[in-house]
Enzyme design. Structure first.
Site, PDB file in Angstrom:
ATOM      1  N   ASP A 275       0.883  -1.169   0.000  1.00 44.91           N
ATOM      2  CA  ASP A 275       0.000   0.000   0.000  1.00 44.91           C
ATOM      3  C   ASP A 275       0.915   1.212   0.000  1.00 44.91           C
ATOM      4  O   ASP A 275       1.607   1.470   0.986  1.00 44.91           O
ATOM      5  CB  ASP A 275      -0.885  -0.050   1.255  1.00 44.91           C
ATOM      6  CG  ASP A 275      -1.743   1.200   1.417  1.00 44.91           C
ATOM      7  OD1 ASP A 275      -1.579   2.151   0.629  1.00 44.91           O
ATOM      8  OD2 ASP A 275      -2.576   1.219   2.353  1.00 44.91           O
TER       9      ASP A 275
ATOM     10  N   ASP B 199      -6.679  -0.856  -1.207  1.00 43.06           N
ATOM     11  CA  ASP B 199      -5.616   0.148  -1.357  1.00 43.06           C
ATOM     12  C   ASP B 199      -4.249  -0.476  -1.631  1.00 43.06           C
ATOM     13  O   ASP B 199      -3.219   0.184  -1.477  1.00 43.06           O
ATOM     14  CB  ASP B 199      -5.556   1.049  -0.108  1.00 43.06           C
ATOM     15  CG  ASP B 199      -5.378   0.257   1.171  1.00 43.06           C
ATOM     16  OD1 ASP B 199      -5.183  -0.975   1.096  1.00 43.06           O
ATOM     17  OD2 ASP B 199      -5.419   0.879   2.258  1.00 43.06           O
ATOM     18  N   ASP B 200      -4.232  -1.750  -2.028  1.00 41.51           N
ATOM     19  CA  ASP B 200      -2.951  -2.434  -2.256  1.00 41.51           C
ATOM     20  C   ASP B 200      -2.624  -2.581  -3.731  1.00 41.51           C
ATOM     21  O   ASP B 200      -3.444  -3.064  -4.519  1.00 41.51           O
ATOM     22  CB  ASP B 200      -2.988  -3.825  -1.598  1.00 41.51           C
ATOM     23  CG  ASP B 200      -3.140  -3.717  -0.099  1.00 41.51           C
ATOM     24  OD1 ASP B 200      -2.413  -2.910   0.498  1.00 41.51           O
ATOM     25  OD2 ASP B 200      -4.009  -4.402   0.470  1.00 41.51           O
TER      26      ASP B 200
ATOM     27  N   TYR C 219      -3.647   9.303  -0.055  1.00 37.43           N
ATOM     28  CA  TYR C 219      -3.623   9.130   1.389  1.00 37.43           C
ATOM     29  C   TYR C 219      -2.587   8.080   1.826  1.00 37.43           C
ATOM     30  O   TYR C 219      -2.523   6.979   1.283  1.00 37.43           O
ATOM     31  CB  TYR C 219      -5.022   8.732   1.890  1.00 37.43           C
ATOM     32  CG  TYR C 219      -5.080   8.850   3.383  1.00 37.43           C
ATOM     33  CD1 TYR C 219      -5.103  10.110   3.984  1.00 37.43           C
ATOM     34  CD2 TYR C 219      -5.050   7.726   4.185  1.00 37.43           C
ATOM     35  CE1 TYR C 219      -5.106  10.238   5.360  1.00 37.43           C
ATOM     36  CE2 TYR C 219      -5.058   7.845   5.564  1.00 37.43           C
ATOM     37  CZ  TYR C 219      -5.079   9.109   6.145  1.00 37.43           C
ATOM     38  OH  TYR C 219      -5.064   9.225   7.499  1.00 37.43           O
TER      39      TYR C 219
ATOM     40  N   GLN D 218       3.091   4.312   2.786  1.00 39.21           N
ATOM     41  CA  GLN D 218       2.900   3.800   4.151  1.00 39.21           C
ATOM     42  C   GLN D 218       3.514   2.422   4.416  1.00 39.21           C
ATOM     43  O   GLN D 218       3.920   2.133   5.538  1.00 39.21           O
ATOM     44  CB  GLN D 218       1.418   3.794   4.543  1.00 39.21           C
ATOM     45  CG  GLN D 218       0.579   2.723   3.851  1.00 39.21           C
ATOM     46  CD  GLN D 218      -0.697   2.383   4.620  1.00 39.21           C
ATOM     47  OE1 GLN D 218      -1.438   3.271   5.039  1.00 39.21           O
ATOM     48  NE2 GLN D 218      -0.951   1.096   4.811  1.00 39.21           N
TER      49      GLN D 218
ATOM     50  N   LYS E 281      -7.707  -5.441   3.958  1.00 39.05           N
ATOM     51  CA  LYS E 281      -8.274  -5.227   5.298  1.00 39.05           C
ATOM     52  C   LYS E 281      -8.320  -6.515   6.112  1.00 39.05           C
ATOM     53  O   LYS E 281      -9.275  -6.810   6.830  1.00 39.05           O
ATOM     54  CB  LYS E 281      -9.681  -4.604   5.229  1.00 39.05           C
ATOM     55  CG  LYS E 281      -9.760  -3.333   4.389  1.00 39.05           C
ATOM     56  CD  LYS E 281      -8.933  -2.184   4.936  1.00 39.05           C
ATOM     57  CE  LYS E 281      -9.097  -0.931   4.094  1.00 39.05           C
ATOM     58  NZ  LYS E 281      -7.978  -0.727   3.134  1.00 39.05           N
TER      59      LYS E 281
ATOM     60  N   TYR F 237       2.736  -0.945  15.493  1.00 36.79           N
ATOM     61  CA  TYR F 237       1.752  -1.046  14.435  1.00 36.79           C
ATOM     62  C   TYR F 237       1.900   0.099  13.440  1.00 36.79           C
ATOM     63  O   TYR F 237       1.482   1.214  13.693  1.00 36.79           O
ATOM     64  CB  TYR F 237       0.344  -0.989  15.029  1.00 36.79           C
ATOM     65  CG  TYR F 237      -0.205  -2.341  15.385  1.00 36.79           C
ATOM     66  CD1 TYR F 237      -0.345  -2.715  16.723  1.00 36.79           C
ATOM     67  CD2 TYR F 237      -0.578  -3.233  14.406  1.00 36.79           C
ATOM     68  CE1 TYR F 237      -0.849  -3.950  17.054  1.00 36.79           C
ATOM     69  CE2 TYR F 237      -1.093  -4.474  14.740  1.00 36.79           C
ATOM     70  CZ  TYR F 237      -1.230  -4.823  16.059  1.00 36.79           C
ATOM     71  OH  TYR F 237      -1.733  -6.055  16.378  1.00 36.79           O
TER      72      TYR F 237
ATOM     73  N   LYS G 274       0.366  -2.029   6.827  1.00 33.83           N
ATOM     74  CA  LYS G 274      -0.678  -3.048   6.883  1.00 33.83           C
ATOM     75  C   LYS G 274      -0.129  -4.349   6.320  1.00 33.83           C
ATOM     76  O   LYS G 274       0.783  -4.334   5.509  1.00 33.83           O
ATOM     77  CB  LYS G 274      -1.884  -2.610   6.031  1.00 33.83           C
ATOM     78  CG  LYS G 274      -2.809  -1.669   6.738  1.00 33.83           C
ATOM     79  CD  LYS G 274      -3.662  -2.361   7.792  1.00 33.83           C
ATOM     80  CE  LYS G 274      -4.800  -3.147   7.187  1.00 33.83           C
ATOM     81  NZ  LYS G 274      -5.521  -3.934   8.177  1.00 33.83           N
ATOM     82  N   ASP G 275      -0.693  -5.463   6.777  1.00 40.88           N
ATOM     83  CA  ASP G 275      -0.168  -6.745   6.299  1.00 40.88           C
ATOM     84  C   ASP G 275      -1.217  -7.506   5.497  1.00 40.88           C
ATOM     85  O   ASP G 275      -1.297  -8.724   5.568  1.00 40.88           O
ATOM     86  CB  ASP G 275       0.359  -7.580   7.463  1.00 40.88           C
ATOM     87  CG  ASP G 275      -0.615  -7.626   8.629  1.00 40.88           C
ATOM     88  OD1 ASP G 275      -1.783  -7.264   8.426  1.00 40.88           O
ATOM     89  OD2 ASP G 275      -0.203  -8.026   9.721  1.00 40.88           O
TER      90      ASP G 275
ATOM     91  N   GLN H 231      -5.420 -28.324 -10.445  1.00 39.59           N
ATOM     92  CA  GLN H 231      -5.687 -29.414 -11.431  1.00 39.59           C
ATOM     93  C   GLN H 231      -4.571 -30.476 -11.489  1.00 39.59           C
ATOM     94  O   GLN H 231      -3.469 -30.240 -11.001  1.00 39.59           O
ATOM     95  CB  GLN H 231      -5.891 -28.842 -12.847  1.00 39.59           C
ATOM     96  CG  GLN H 231      -6.936 -27.760 -12.966  1.00 39.59           C
ATOM     97  CD  GLN H 231      -8.380 -28.214 -12.931  1.00 39.59           C
ATOM     98  OE1 GLN H 231      -9.264 -27.449 -12.631  1.00 39.59           O
ATOM     99  NE2 GLN H 231      -8.627 -29.488 -13.239  1.00 39.59           N
TER     100      GLN H 231
ATOM    101  N   ARG I 265      -9.377   0.216  11.061  1.00 43.38           N
ATOM    102  CA  ARG I 265      -8.250   0.498  11.955  1.00 43.38           C
ATOM    103  C   ARG I 265      -7.520  -0.777  12.359  1.00 43.38           C
ATOM    104  O   ARG I 265      -6.943  -0.850  13.435  1.00 43.38           O
ATOM    105  CB  ARG I 265      -8.701   1.277  13.188  1.00 43.38           C
ATOM    106  CG  ARG I 265      -9.205   2.669  12.850  1.00 43.38           C
ATOM    107  CD  ARG I 265      -9.385   3.571  14.053  1.00 43.38           C
ATOM    108  NE  ARG I 265      -9.251   4.964  13.646  1.00 43.38           N
ATOM    109  CZ  ARG I 265     -10.193   5.660  13.028  1.00 43.38           C
ATOM    110  NH1 ARG I 265     -11.352   5.115  12.766  1.00 43.38           N
ATOM    111  NH2 ARG I 265      -9.972   6.894  12.679  1.00 43.38           N
TER     112      ARG I 265
HETATM  113  C1  F6R Z   1      -6.136   0.829   6.429  1.00 41.87           C
HETATM  114  C2  F6R Z   1      -7.315   0.556   7.216  1.00 41.87           C
HETATM  115  C3  F6R Z   1      -8.222   1.669   7.585  1.00 41.87           C
HETATM  116  C4  F6R Z   1      -7.551   2.683   8.520  1.00 41.87           C
HETATM  117  C5  F6R Z   1      -8.563   3.762   8.967  1.00 41.87           C
HETATM  118  C6  F6R Z   1      -7.906   4.845   9.816  1.00 41.87           C
HETATM  119  O1  F6R Z   1      -5.758  -0.230   5.639  1.00 41.87           O
HETATM  120  O2  F6R Z   1      -7.552  -0.553   7.555  1.00 41.87           O
HETATM  121  O3  F6R Z   1      -9.383   1.154   8.173  1.00 41.87           O
HETATM  122  O4  F6R Z   1      -6.975   2.032   9.609  1.00 41.87           O
HETATM  123  O5  F6R Z   1      -9.145   4.388   7.859  1.00 41.87           O
HETATM  124  O6  F6R Z   1      -6.868   5.376   9.088  1.00 41.87           O
HETATM  125  P1  F6R Z   1      -5.986   6.601   9.557  1.00 41.87           P
HETATM  126  O7  F6R Z   1      -5.413   6.249  10.902  1.00 41.87           O
HETATM  127  O8  F6R Z   1      -4.933   6.675   8.492  1.00 41.87           O
HETATM  128  O9  F6R Z   1      -6.870   7.800   9.602  1.00 41.87           O
HETATM  129 MG    MG Z   2      -3.929   2.437   3.067  1.00 40.81          MG
HETATM  130 MG    MG Z   3      -4.650  -2.548   2.288  1.00 43.46          MG
END
Ligand code: F6R
Ligand code: MG
Ligand code: MG
Length: 370
Positions: free
Chosen positions: A11, A52-53, A90, A94, A132, A233, A236-237, A246, A270
């Protein structure tokens, strides 16, 4: 002929928020990988996105952990990050946790699923991309695909897979791994992988009795846990996985059947909520409602001499509508829990928490219970 199949993802900026990948980032990735194909480094490639990946799907003959391939992916993500900054996307960059690339992208933020194998006469390969959620989200479907006869009829009726498979499981807390055979060790395997935030399936191998080349994986999952890499943290993973199908392996439809339950996975909103994993088409791989719900996309390719056919967007099919509908009902139900577990994750697994602050504020007001 041996081919290496590498999927590397990161991401590097969301559009808007954490919902999707802007087309201009995919254009950059496309350009970089096309150059690498023209230079002979890559045999073929496909650029995709899930939520977002940004996902780089690549074939080559350099083997796994190749410095050249990893540095190509790293440079691509860096260039895409520059564009993301320029556009004000955004969370630009990251998942890139370091400034300096030192030969291997492992441990630097992006997720990696790579395997090298001898191509069969016809080689169906499916790339699964999730957003997510976390690597352990693959445990349930991969178990069902390779070990559950109620999912994979071939385990019972096809002599070429009747002997079962070997699972490589990683303990991502202790940094250890173990190989376990099914069906013999099925209960012990489930005892581990049911704890999906700690034990994750990394690879699946054929048994010695199989027609496939022993020691060459038939499935691989990315297992990067960013918070363990960075010590806190960040990033994201969201995981990716590659599964072959097959002729001595589960059929394509048995592989997809593993995703027919919108089971609960963690990583939603989050990184701190459980929600149903919804199988969707590429065009619906956008995380919207409550930043989710968690999604999975499946792209199916045929591979020949390292070359890929155009992918088929395998969940873009009404046969998965009822599963999506079930996922939506579960979404409604889980959301009604608001800040309560088990929608919200237990304290130790949450990516965001205010608890230490709340506890500090209330410190003096807490009195011993007599
Ligand atoms: C990101 C994710 C989102 C963010 C959330 C808060 O992959 O899972 O749910 O964690 O939108 O994001 P921030 O802290 O960047 O405002
Ligand atoms: Mg993101
Ligand atoms: Mg993601």
């Amino acid at each position: 002929m041996k081919t290496t199949f590498s999927v590397i993802k990161a991401d590097v900026g969301g559009w808007p928020g954490h919902a999707a990948v802007h087309p201009s980032l995919k254009e950059i990735a496309d350009k970089k990988l096309r150059e690498a194909e023209e230079n002979g480094l890559l045999k073929d490639f496909y650029v995709a996105s899930c939520g977002d990946d940004l996902e780089l799907i690549m074939t080559h003959d350099r083997g796994v952990d190749s410095t050249e391939i990893h540095s190509l992916a790293w440079d691509t993500f860096c260039e895409a990050t520059e564009k993301a900054k320029e556009l004000g996307l955004y969370g630009a960059g990251q998942d890139l946790l370091s400034d300096a690339f030192s030969g291997n992208i492992r441990g630097m933020g992006p997720g990696i699923a790579e395997m090298e194998f001898t191509e069969r006469k016809a080689e169906p390969v499916i790339v699964f991309m999730m957003d997510k959620t976390e690597p352990g989200a693959f445990n349930l479907p991969v178990f069902k695909i390779f070990a559950d006869p109620f999912n994979t009829a071939g385990l019972i009726i096809d002599p070429s897979i009747h002997d079962g498979f070997i699972f490589e499981v990683w303990d991502i807390q202790e940094h250890k791994h173990v190989f376990m055979e099914t069906p013999e060790e099925m209960y012990d395997l489930l005892a581990l992988i049911g704890a999906k935030s700690r034990f994750v399936i990394k690879r699946v191998f054929p048994k010695k009795t199989s027609k496939l080349v022993a020691k060459e994986p038939v499935a691989v999952i990315s297992t990067e846990k960013l918070y363990q890499i960075a010590g806190e943290y960040i990033g994201k993973d969201d995981p990716v996985g590659v599964i072959r199908a097959q002729s001595g392996l589960p059929a394509l439809g048995e592989v997809l059947e593993g995703f027919s339950l919108p089971y609960l996975v963690s990583g939603w909103m989050r990184g701190s909520h459980n929600g149903p994993l919804m199988p969707v088409s590429l065009k619906n791989a956008r995380c919207t409602r409550f930043d989710g719900p968690p999604r999975v996309v499946a792209l199916g390719f045929q591979l020949k001499n390292g070359k890929l056919t155009q992918p088929v967007d395998l969940f873009d099919d009404p046969a998965f509508d009822s599963i999506r509908l079930e996922a939506q009902h579960i979404t409604d139900y889980m959301r009604r829990h608001g800040p309560f577990e088990p929608h919200r994750l237990p304290l130790q697994d949450m990516e965001y928490t205010t608890l230490p602050k709340v506890m500090k504020k209330l410190q003096r007001r807490f009195k011993k219970i007599k």
